[in-house]
Design an enzyme around this catalytic site. Structure first.
Site, PDB file in Angstrom:
ATOM      1  N   GLY A  81       0.807  -1.215   0.000  1.00 58.55           N
ATOM      2  CA  GLY A  81       0.000   0.000   0.000  1.00 58.55           C
ATOM      3  C   GLY A  81       0.842   1.268   0.000  1.00 58.55           C
ATOM      4  O   GLY A  81       1.978   1.281   0.451  1.00 58.55           O
ATOM      5  N   ARG A 145       0.994  -5.810  -4.952  1.00 57.88           N
ATOM      6  CA  ARG A 145       1.072  -6.705  -3.794  1.00 57.88           C
ATOM      7  C   ARG A 145       1.518  -8.121  -4.158  1.00 57.88           C
ATOM      8  O   ARG A 145       1.349  -9.053  -3.363  1.00 57.88           O
ATOM      9  CB  ARG A 145      -0.281  -6.747  -3.081  1.00 57.88           C
ATOM     10  CG  ARG A 145      -0.686  -5.394  -2.487  1.00 57.88           C
ATOM     11  CD  ARG A 145      -1.929  -5.489  -1.651  1.00 57.88           C
ATOM     12  NE  ARG A 145      -2.330  -4.198  -1.101  1.00 57.88           N
ATOM     13  CZ  ARG A 145      -1.860  -3.673   0.034  1.00 57.88           C
ATOM     14  NH1 ARG A 145      -0.946  -4.337   0.730  1.00 57.88           N
ATOM     15  NH2 ARG A 145      -2.284  -2.500   0.462  1.00 57.88           N
ATOM     16  N   ASP A 176       5.603  -7.659   5.299  1.00 53.34           N
ATOM     17  CA  ASP A 176       5.567  -8.760   4.335  1.00 53.34           C
ATOM     18  C   ASP A 176       6.546  -8.534   3.190  1.00 53.34           C
ATOM     19  O   ASP A 176       7.243  -9.460   2.759  1.00 53.34           O
ATOM     20  CB  ASP A 176       4.153  -8.932   3.773  1.00 53.34           C
ATOM     21  CG  ASP A 176       3.226  -9.666   4.737  1.00 53.34           C
ATOM     22  OD1 ASP A 176       3.736 -10.315   5.676  1.00 53.34           O
ATOM     23  OD2 ASP A 176       2.003  -9.575   4.568  1.00 53.34           O
ATOM     24  N   LYS A 202       8.473   0.732   5.310  1.00 53.15           N
ATOM     25  CA  LYS A 202       7.319   1.555   4.954  1.00 53.15           C
ATOM     26  C   LYS A 202       6.050   0.960   5.506  1.00 53.15           C
ATOM     27  O   LYS A 202       5.830  -0.241   5.388  1.00 53.15           O
ATOM     28  CB  LYS A 202       7.197   1.644   3.420  1.00 53.15           C
ATOM     29  CG  LYS A 202       5.915   2.280   2.904  1.00 53.15           C
ATOM     30  CD  LYS A 202       5.177   1.433   1.882  1.00 53.15           C
ATOM     31  CE  LYS A 202       4.595   0.191   2.459  1.00 53.15           C
ATOM     32  NZ  LYS A 202       3.661  -0.523   1.550  1.00 53.15           N
ATOM     33  N   THR A 203       5.202   1.737   6.135  1.00 54.26           N
ATOM     34  CA  THR A 203       3.796   1.419   6.386  1.00 54.26           C
ATOM     35  C   THR A 203       3.191   2.505   7.245  1.00 54.26           C
ATOM     36  O   THR A 203       3.762   2.875   8.273  1.00 54.26           O
ATOM     37  CB  THR A 203       3.574   0.047   7.062  1.00 54.26           C
ATOM     38  OG1 THR A 203       2.195  -0.075   7.426  1.00 54.26           O
ATOM     39  CG2 THR A 203       4.413  -0.111   8.315  1.00 54.26           C
ATOM     40  N   ASP A 205       0.662   2.085   8.960  1.00 53.02           N
ATOM     41  CA  ASP A 205       0.103   1.439  10.148  1.00 53.02           C
ATOM     42  C   ASP A 205       1.038   1.523  11.348  1.00 53.02           C
ATOM     43  O   ASP A 205       0.606   1.329  12.484  1.00 53.02           O
ATOM     44  CB  ASP A 205      -0.217  -0.028   9.866  1.00 53.02           C
ATOM     45  CG  ASP A 205      -1.427  -0.199   8.957  1.00 53.02           C
ATOM     46  OD1 ASP A 205      -2.085   0.813   8.656  1.00 53.02           O
ATOM     47  OD2 ASP A 205      -1.700  -1.333   8.543  1.00 53.02           O
TER      48      ASP A 205
END
Length: 553
Positions: A81, A145, A176, A202-203, A205
């Site tokens: 994402g 993805r 992941d 990276k994220t 979240d």
């Protein structure tokens, strides 16, 4: 291209690098630390990664560059994402590569890892890269993805790299994606391809973090964006004084985003999924907690409020998780076709009632019908409930409404409850990166090239001391295997990077816990406002409340 004034101005922004990376490529040397081991399952991880396990952490310092000069042809992939700042990772990588040798080449593989397998790429030049400096989004090459996890994929990747003379691959992604980077690095080493693999954390979240990775990129910008919107809603709620706003924010597996937004805006309610799981809270208990705030505020004449709901909270409710597991079993195999063939919801409900345990049916029965039906929407590729499709903000407002109706019947509540619902997710994934993310991401990319130049493989680009001004940041690298453990995925044991959940004994949660009872009753809202790009450093370079609290600042 038509550009907004802000976009024109952001093109001209020069990201700040850590002090030791400002000396110039020729004056950057390496200091090696101790050997590392995985966070758990050491013997199994060592066995799976014999060529890349146990390597040393490294830090870059000012000093004579001792790397062996050679032409570098590097490929870069954006994976998973979107997160604000991804473009600057690519720009930092490109600038370091070209500063070392103008003949070095950067390939951008399009639309995620599939670009490497499909040999679908572009070659960056100055005019192209300059269009994306300090901008949001992943549209510079697109993302995807696709997982790199099979021997066939690895062999194809090796052939593509050989075809173009590629010496290194940089994978920009979350837990992941960086797990895939570690597995690919091991394959390349085992087969003597000479190709290095470097990851970048990276994220939005915020769940790719540990003692070494203080913050994943994009988290700062995304939470500031959501907090601005939540602050605006709080101001509106305090003006209109007649609505309760239920705001769901991204964060499927961890509540870092929800917690940071709560620290920024001081809402009346913020659920923390990890606490829900630790206390084994039921849906009714959660509804009761929110209804207590509604009732107490109504008693003070305040029939309004704001509640923040993490995206994945229902998965942390033990009784709800048990319900999901039973539904997955209920619709396994051909039974799903039988269910789907039933002509109406009444018959489907009877089918469900006959197949669930008494305990799970009791949970199912209290759900609003719209939520009940959402549990039976299209399944994921493994035949399971897609929990992310559940509108948990509407679920909890409906449960609270029922709870308040019971209180009104008992004569303990006389207020008004008018809920409104919001979901903030995509609004934050491609925002103009904050100065922090612009600087951090550029540094991660620049630093990734330094790891390549010094020959490291299976490493994560690491920039730390992030709560301090950028010139005090520390750049280096850590073996990705250090973050890994074994988890059960789809019936198999898999090596994966351990997700970082909110620590209930950590300083950010403890600060929230110490203040939330006051916030639940009083109107203690704070209004962060829009991200500031120009002005005093104390405003423009402000880090997250989470990071500041973790560092005791």
């Amino acid at each position: 291209m038509n550009l907004s004034p802000l976009q024109k101005a952001r093109y001209e922004y020069t990201p700040k690098l850590p002090g030791m990376l400002r000396s110039g490529i020729a004056e950057i040397c390496v200091a090696e630390g101790s050997e590392t081991s995985s966070v758990a399952d050491q013997e199994k991880i060592r066995e799976l990664f014999p060529n890349t396990y146990g390597k040393k952490e490294i830090t870059f310092k000012k000093g004579q560059n001792t790397s062996t000069p050679k032409k570098q042809v590097v490929g870069v992939i954006l994976s998973g994402g979107q997160a604000p700042g991804g473009h600057n990772v690519v720009c930092g990588l490109y600038d370091a590569l070209k500063a070392t040798d103008k003949d070095n080449v950067l390939y951008g593989f399009k639309n995620g890892p599939s670009g490497l397998i499909d040999d679908d790429y572009l070659i960056f030049d100055d005019s192209y890269i300059d269009q994306y400096r300090n901008t949001g989004g992943f549209d510079i090459i697109g993302s995807g993805r696709t997982k790199l996890e099979t021997q066939e994929q690895f062999a194809i990747a090796a052939e593509v790299c050989k075809k173009h003379g590629i010496t290194a691959i940089v994978i920009i992604g979350g837990d992941d994606s960086n797990t895939n980077a570690a597995v690919l690095a091991e394959y390349f080493a085992a087969h003597n391809t000479g190709v290095q693999v470097i990851g970048c954390p990276k994220t939005i979240d915020g769940d790719l973090k540990n003692d070494d990775i203080e913050c994943s990129f994009g988290f700062d910008t995304a939470t500031k964006t959501y907090s601005e919107l939540i602050g605006n809603i709080e101001r509106d709620a305090n003006s209109a004084k007649k609505y309760w706003h239920f705001v769901k924010v991204m964060g499927r597996s961890a509540s870092h985003v929800a917690l940071e937004c709560a620290l920024e805006t001081q809402p009346n309610i913020c659920l923390i999924s990890e606490e829900v799981a630790a206390k084994k809270m039921s849906l009714s208990q959660i509804a009761d907690q929110i209804a207590d705030s509604v009732e107490k505020r109504a008693a003070n004449g305040m029939n309004f409020g704001v509640a923040i709901i993490p995206e994945g909270v229902v998965e942390f409710v033990p009784e709800f998780s048990a319900l999901i597991a039973e539904i997955n079993e209920l619709l396994a195999g051909s039974k799903a076709d039988t269910f789907n063939a039933l002509p109406n919801w009444k018959e489907k409900y009877a089918f469900i009632e006959s197949g669930l345990s008494k305990e799970s049916m009791a949970v199912f029965a209290i759900l609003p019908e719209t939520i009940q039906q959402q549990l039976f929407l299209e399944r994921d590729p493994h035949g399971n409930v897609q929990v992310s499709l559940i509108e948990s903000e509407k679920l909890f407002s409906a449960l609270v409404k029922d709870n308040l109706a019971q209180r009104k019947a008992a004569g303990t509540y006389t207020g008004k409850f008018n809920p409104l619902h919001h979901f903030f997710g995509y609004e934050g994934r491609c925002a103009f990166p904050s100065n922090f993310d612009a600087d951090y991401c550029y540094s991660l990319g620049y630093n990734a090239f330094m790891l390549i130049q010094y020959g490291y493989n299976g490493y994560l680009s690491k920039v730390s001391n992030l709560s301090k001004p950028a010139d005090e940041w520390v750049a280096g690298g850590m073996p990705i295997t250090k973050m890994m453990n074994i988890e059960r995925r789809h019936g198999e044991d898999k090596p994966v990077i351990r997700k970082a959940l909110v620590e209930l004994d950590g300083k950010p949660f403890k600060f929230f816990e110490a203040n939330r009872d006051t916030w639940a009753v009083e109107t203690a809202y704070t209004y962060p406002g829009a991200i500031q790009y120009y002005g005093p450093a104390a405003v423009c370079d402000l880090t997250t409340r989470t990071l500041a609290l973790e560092k005791g600042e």
